[in-house]
Design an enzyme around this catalytic site. Structure first.
Site, PDB file in Angstrom:
ATOM      1  N   TYR A 170       0.867  -1.198   0.000  1.00 14.44           N
ATOM      2  CA  TYR A 170       0.000   0.000   0.000  1.00 14.44           C
ATOM      3  C   TYR A 170       0.896   1.239   0.000  1.00 14.44           C
ATOM      4  O   TYR A 170       0.719   2.166  -0.797  1.00 14.44           O
ATOM      5  CB  TYR A 170      -0.894  -0.025   1.244  1.00 14.44           C
ATOM      6  CG  TYR A 170      -1.680   1.251   1.503  1.00 14.44           C
ATOM      7  CD1 TYR A 170      -2.952   1.429   0.975  1.00 14.44           C
ATOM      8  CD2 TYR A 170      -1.155   2.277   2.285  1.00 14.44           C
ATOM      9  CE1 TYR A 170      -3.679   2.598   1.204  1.00 14.44           C
ATOM     10  CE2 TYR A 170      -1.873   3.447   2.533  1.00 14.44           C
ATOM     11  CZ  TYR A 170      -3.127   3.600   1.996  1.00 14.44           C
ATOM     12  OH  TYR A 170      -3.840   4.758   2.233  1.00 14.44           O
ATOM     13  N   LYS A 174       1.582   4.177  -2.820  1.00 13.20           N
ATOM     14  CA  LYS A 174       1.345   5.589  -2.480  1.00 13.20           C
ATOM     15  C   LYS A 174       2.604   6.437  -2.719  1.00 13.20           C
ATOM     16  O   LYS A 174       2.518   7.630  -2.999  1.00 13.20           O
ATOM     17  CB  LYS A 174       0.889   5.723  -1.030  1.00 13.20           C
ATOM     18  CG  LYS A 174      -0.536   5.201  -0.772  1.00 13.20           C
ATOM     19  CD  LYS A 174      -1.573   5.932  -1.571  1.00 13.20           C
ATOM     20  CE  LYS A 174      -2.976   5.762  -1.030  1.00 13.20           C
ATOM     21  NZ  LYS A 174      -3.985   6.374  -1.913  1.00 13.20           N
TER      22      LYS A 174
HETATM   23  P1  NAD Z   1     -12.769   4.613   2.062  1.00 12.10           P
HETATM   24  O1  NAD Z   1     -12.527   3.155   2.095  1.00 12.10           O
HETATM   25  O2  NAD Z   1     -13.828   5.206   2.913  1.00 12.10           O
HETATM   26  O3  NAD Z   1     -13.078   5.094   0.566  1.00 12.10           O
HETATM   27  C1  NAD Z   1     -12.425   4.552  -0.570  1.00 12.10           C
HETATM   28  C2  NAD Z   1     -13.455   4.395  -1.672  1.00 12.10           C
HETATM   29  O4  NAD Z   1     -12.769   3.978  -2.875  1.00 12.10           O
HETATM   30  C3  NAD Z   1     -14.493   3.302  -1.363  1.00 12.10           C
HETATM   31  O5  NAD Z   1     -15.808   3.842  -1.456  1.00 12.10           O
HETATM   32  C4  NAD Z   1     -14.232   2.235  -2.431  1.00 12.10           C
HETATM   33  O6  NAD Z   1     -15.405   1.568  -2.885  1.00 12.10           O
HETATM   34  C5  NAD Z   1     -13.589   3.052  -3.546  1.00 12.10           C
HETATM   35  N1  NAD Z   1     -12.779   2.226  -4.451  1.00 12.10           N
HETATM   36  C6  NAD Z   1     -11.889   1.268  -4.094  1.00 12.10           C
HETATM   37  N2  NAD Z   1     -11.369   0.690  -5.190  1.00 12.10           N
HETATM   38  C7  NAD Z   1     -11.913   1.324  -6.257  1.00 12.10           C
HETATM   39  C8  NAD Z   1     -11.745   1.190  -7.661  1.00 12.10           C
HETATM   40  N3  NAD Z   1     -10.950   0.256  -8.172  1.00 12.10           N
HETATM   41  N4  NAD Z   1     -12.440   2.012  -8.475  1.00 12.10           N
HETATM   42  C9  NAD Z   1     -13.279   2.963  -7.968  1.00 12.10           C
HETATM   43  N5  NAD Z   1     -13.508   3.096  -6.639  1.00 12.10           N
HETATM   44  C10 NAD Z   1     -12.815   2.300  -5.793  1.00 12.10           C
HETATM   45  O7  NAD Z   1     -11.345   5.271   2.376  1.00 12.10           O
HETATM   46  P2  NAD Z   1     -10.897   6.770   2.678  1.00 12.10           P
HETATM   47  O8  NAD Z   1     -10.271   6.792   3.995  1.00 12.10           O
HETATM   48  O9  NAD Z   1     -11.970   7.729   2.340  1.00 12.10           O
HETATM   49  O10 NAD Z   1      -9.696   6.903   1.628  1.00 12.10           O
HETATM   50  C11 NAD Z   1      -9.724   7.732   0.489  1.00 12.10           C
HETATM   51  C12 NAD Z   1      -8.309   7.814  -0.072  1.00 12.10           C
HETATM   52  O11 NAD Z   1      -7.448   8.446   0.876  1.00 12.10           O
HETATM   53  C13 NAD Z   1      -7.677   6.464  -0.370  1.00 12.10           C
HETATM   54  O12 NAD Z   1      -6.877   6.579  -1.529  1.00 12.10           O
HETATM   55  C14 NAD Z   1      -6.820   6.207   0.849  1.00 12.10           C
HETATM   56  O13 NAD Z   1      -5.773   5.314   0.562  1.00 12.10           O
HETATM   57  C15 NAD Z   1      -6.326   7.609   1.123  1.00 12.10           C
HETATM   58  N6  NAD Z   1      -5.873   7.831   2.507  1.00 12.10           N
HETATM   59  C16 NAD Z   1      -6.773   7.892   3.524  1.00 12.10           C
HETATM   60  C17 NAD Z   1      -6.316   8.170   4.810  1.00 12.10           C
HETATM   61  C18 NAD Z   1      -7.263   8.352   5.961  1.00 12.10           C
HETATM   62  O14 NAD Z   1      -6.837   8.831   7.019  1.00 12.10           O
HETATM   63  N7  NAD Z   1      -8.533   8.009   5.830  1.00 12.10           N
HETATM   64  C19 NAD Z   1      -4.949   8.338   5.058  1.00 12.10           C
HETATM   65  C20 NAD Z   1      -4.071   8.268   3.996  1.00 12.10           C
HETATM   66  C21 NAD Z   1      -4.542   8.038   2.710  1.00 12.10           C
END
Ligand code: NAD
Length: 313
Positions: A170, A174
């Protein structure tokens, strides 16, 4: 104060059916953008679920008086990525903004053989954003306008999971997002296409609110919603975006540049391995106050404590 608006702009937000993506879609729509709300509807590990979360966010936007359409393609599928862009063009006539947000966390370790988790991480986080940008690029170039916001993660810098385990592939995917952002910014420079990356921290299903522990997580529990991330990222998605090729740490109302920097270092045309070791403090910038860099997490912790103190008055 200049207002950040997206009137006459069309945005594609991937993975926008929940969490941070939903917040991006709502923030952009609220300020005038017409939005393609993409979500493939998968579990945290990337397994397909029967789910129409993209449509439910479209319903929310419409209920607030905005314009949006749902898309259920996977960003990791080249045809799906092309179809999202085609849908934006067919429905709204253009594509100005891409927020590459879709993500999964399938947990693996660096010492594991590259397996399904590795493939999924690379496909969704890295190839997914490359495919989406590639599909939109000729349109952005032709209209001499484009804004790309890519989602990286503090995991790329070595942040470990709250249970102490490393993020594995992951984090590697990233890290690739940061490099891809620089490349897109370089390629877009002559065409008014700006690309920046965000390293968000927000409570979502990916980061449960009940995790005990560090200052950062305690703070998140109390103050960090995805809207903070989306409102700051809106600057990068806007016409007024002041930079390209940069990355920003966003969370809980804090916005800070991620510094890619090097101290003055140790320089000697006749260096030997021994002299490098002897001058290690210079290599690390420890003897160079002006260029001494805070460890990323020291910086985040300090900033959170500072913000907390300010809020407490
Ligand atoms: P989340 O799981 O709530 O949302 C991710 C969404 O992406 C989900 O609704 C999922 O169905 C969708 N998804 C996954 N694979 C997909 C694909 N192949 N095509 C289209 N949609 C797809 O997670 P989040 O926390 O809202 O994360 C959003 C982004 O931020 C992600 O890229 C995550 O890695 C990144 N991120 C989040 C955090 C955090 O603190 N939440 C920290 C660092 C990075």
């Amino acid at each position: 104060m200049t207002s950040v608006r997206f009137d006459n702009r069309v945005a594609l937000v991937t993975g926008a059916g929940g969490g941070i993506g939903r917040a991006h879609a709502l923030a952009l729509a609220e300020r005038g953008a017409r939005v393609v709300v993409n979500d493939y509807g998968v579990s945290l590990k990337g397994d397909q679920e029967q789910d129409d979360r993209a449509q439910s966010v479209v319903n929310e936007i419409k209920a607030l008086g905005g314009e949006a359409v749902a898309n259920r393609d996977s960003v990791a599928d080249p045809e799906g990525a092309a179809a999202m862009v085609t849908q934006a063009l067919d429905t709204f006539g253009r594509i100005d903004i891409i927020v590459n947000n879709a993500g999964i966390n399938a947990s693996d370790a660096i010492q594991d053989e590259p397996g399904p988790a590795y493939e999924r991480h690379m496909a969704v986080h890295l190839e997914g954003q490359l495919l989406t940008v590639r599909a939109a690029w000729p349109h952005m170039e032709r209209q001499r306008y484009g804004r790309i916001v890519n989602t990286s993660s503090a995991a790329a810098l070595g942040f470990v999971q709250p249970n102490g385990t490393w993020f594995g592939s992951y984090a590697i995917a990233k890290g690739g997002v940061l490099a891809a952002t620089r490349q897109q910014a370089g390629a877009g420079a002559g065409h008014n296409i700006k690309a920046n990356a965000i390293l968000p921290l927000a409570i979502s299903r990916m980061v449960a609110p009940s995790i005990p522990g560090t200052t950062v997580l305690d703070y998140m529990e109390r103050h960090t919603g995805p809207a903070h991330v989306a409102l700051a990222a809106a600057v990068l998605a806007s016409e007024l975006c002041p930079v390209s090729g940069q990355a920003f740490s966003l969370s809980g109302g804090r916005v800070a540049l991620l510094v890619y920097a090097s101290p003055l270092g140790y320089a000697n045309p006749d260096l030997t391995p021994e002299s490098v070791l002897e001058n290690w403090d210079q290599v690390m910038g420890e003897s160079d106050e002006e260029h001494r860099l805070l460890n990323f997490y020291e910086a985040v912790d300090n900033a959170f404590e500072y913000t907390l103190m300010q809020r407490a008055g």
